[in-house]
Design an enzyme around this catalytic site. Sequence first.
Site, PDB file in Angstrom:
ATOM      1  CG  ASP A 157      -8.155 -11.651  -3.807  1.00 11.11           C
ATOM      2  OD1 ASP A 157      -8.847 -12.217  -4.661  1.00 11.11           O
ATOM      3  OD2 ASP A 157      -8.559 -11.440  -2.645  1.00 11.11           O
ATOM      4  CE  LYS A 214      -7.326 -15.836  -3.973  1.00 19.01           C
ATOM      5  NZ  LYS A 214      -8.213 -15.491  -2.857  1.00 19.01           N
ATOM      6  NE  ARG A 222       0.961 -13.403   8.509  1.00 17.39           N
ATOM      7  CZ  ARG A 222       0.378 -12.679   7.559  1.00 17.39           C
ATOM      8  NH1 ARG A 222       0.616 -12.950   6.295  1.00 17.39           N
ATOM      9  NH2 ARG A 222      -0.440 -11.709   7.868  1.00 17.39           N
TER      10      ARG A 222
HETATM   11  P1  IMP Z   1      -5.705  -7.683  -3.140  1.00 19.59           P
HETATM   12  O1  IMP Z   1      -7.136  -8.112  -2.906  1.00 19.59           O
HETATM   13  O2  IMP Z   1      -5.217  -8.049  -4.520  1.00 19.59           O
HETATM   14  O3  IMP Z   1      -5.526  -6.234  -2.822  1.00 19.59           O
HETATM   15  O4  IMP Z   1      -4.825  -8.506  -2.124  1.00 19.59           O
HETATM   16  C1  IMP Z   1      -4.641  -8.036  -0.810  1.00 19.59           C
HETATM   17  C2  IMP Z   1      -3.999  -9.025   0.083  1.00 19.59           C
HETATM   18  O5  IMP Z   1      -5.023  -9.895   0.543  1.00 19.59           O
HETATM   19  C3  IMP Z   1      -2.938  -9.942  -0.479  1.00 19.59           C
HETATM   20  O6  IMP Z   1      -1.662  -9.367  -0.536  1.00 19.59           O
HETATM   21  C4  IMP Z   1      -2.975 -11.035   0.577  1.00 19.59           C
HETATM   22  O7  IMP Z   1      -2.215 -10.665   1.704  1.00 19.59           O
HETATM   23  C5  IMP Z   1      -4.445 -11.082   0.940  1.00 19.59           C
HETATM   24  N1  IMP Z   1      -5.080 -12.197   0.215  1.00 19.59           N
HETATM   25  C6  IMP Z   1      -5.788 -12.169  -0.915  1.00 19.59           C
HETATM   26  N2  IMP Z   1      -6.199 -13.409  -1.265  1.00 19.59           N
HETATM   27  C7  IMP Z   1      -5.705 -14.229  -0.301  1.00 19.59           C
HETATM   28  C8  IMP Z   1      -5.758 -15.652  -0.091  1.00 19.59           C
HETATM   29  O8  IMP Z   1      -6.323 -16.446  -0.856  1.00 19.59           O
HETATM   30  N3  IMP Z   1      -5.141 -16.095   1.035  1.00 19.59           N
HETATM   31  C9  IMP Z   1      -4.489 -15.296   1.916  1.00 19.59           C
HETATM   32  N4  IMP Z   1      -4.394 -13.978   1.751  1.00 19.59           N
HETATM   33  C10 IMP Z   1      -5.014 -13.449   0.653  1.00 19.59           C
END
Ligand code: IMP
Length: 184
Positions: A102, A130, A164
């Site tokens: 994300d 994403k 989940r």
């Molecule tokens: P990051 O923002 O790339 O560090 O992602 C961190 C974590 O946020 C991911 O591993 C997911 O657990 C959670 N996350 C990010 N986007 C989503 C989403 O669309 N749905 C559910 N969890 C999310």
Amino acid sequence: MSEPILKTLYSESYIAAQVRRLGEEISRDFHGEEVLLVGVLKGAFLFFADLVREVTVPTLIDFVRVASYGHGTESSGMVELRQDLEFSVQGRNLILVDDILDSGCSLRFLYHHLHNRNPRTLKTCVLLDKKSTRKEAFEADYVGITLDSGFVVGYGLDYQERYRTLKEIYLLQEVRDLPEKGLA
Ligand code: IMP
Ligand code: MG
């Protein structure tokens, strides 16, 4: 808070096909070698369980756990390591397996954390990518499904620790008054 609406985005069979393809790619790239597959808890637990059974080269498995704090459906960029690996990383072919890329903060943090321990190779694999929400420049080596934006749940992914265990992946819609996200 209004009750969220879930809209089916990816079916069980579509997810399974992408997981199979990722397993084939990893098995082809590491032909004749052993890989250490590391699942990022909690979100990757179902994806990881399915992926490891599609990898045909010899494997070791381990887990890490991170918490990323943020409000509602947006990442804060603050990542904390809650549980480290048991295996030694040095000289191994390590593949980090996470649910979704994300902001990029979690995987970037883990990548540098593990890179410092001198693995032989270090790759990253995500079920979902994403593209439009990245805060840190980071791309995964193996990507299952690319989506533009939106918050998704199911197949390991949560919203406030719920949803989940759903078998499909859903888009979460019409969520207002969003409290803390909690553990990643
Ligand atoms: P990051 O923002 O790339 O560090 O992602 C961190 C974590 O946020 C991911 O591993 C997911 O657990 C959670 N996350 C990010 N986007 C989503 C989403 O669309 N749905 C559910 N969890 C999310
Ligand atoms: Mg996660």
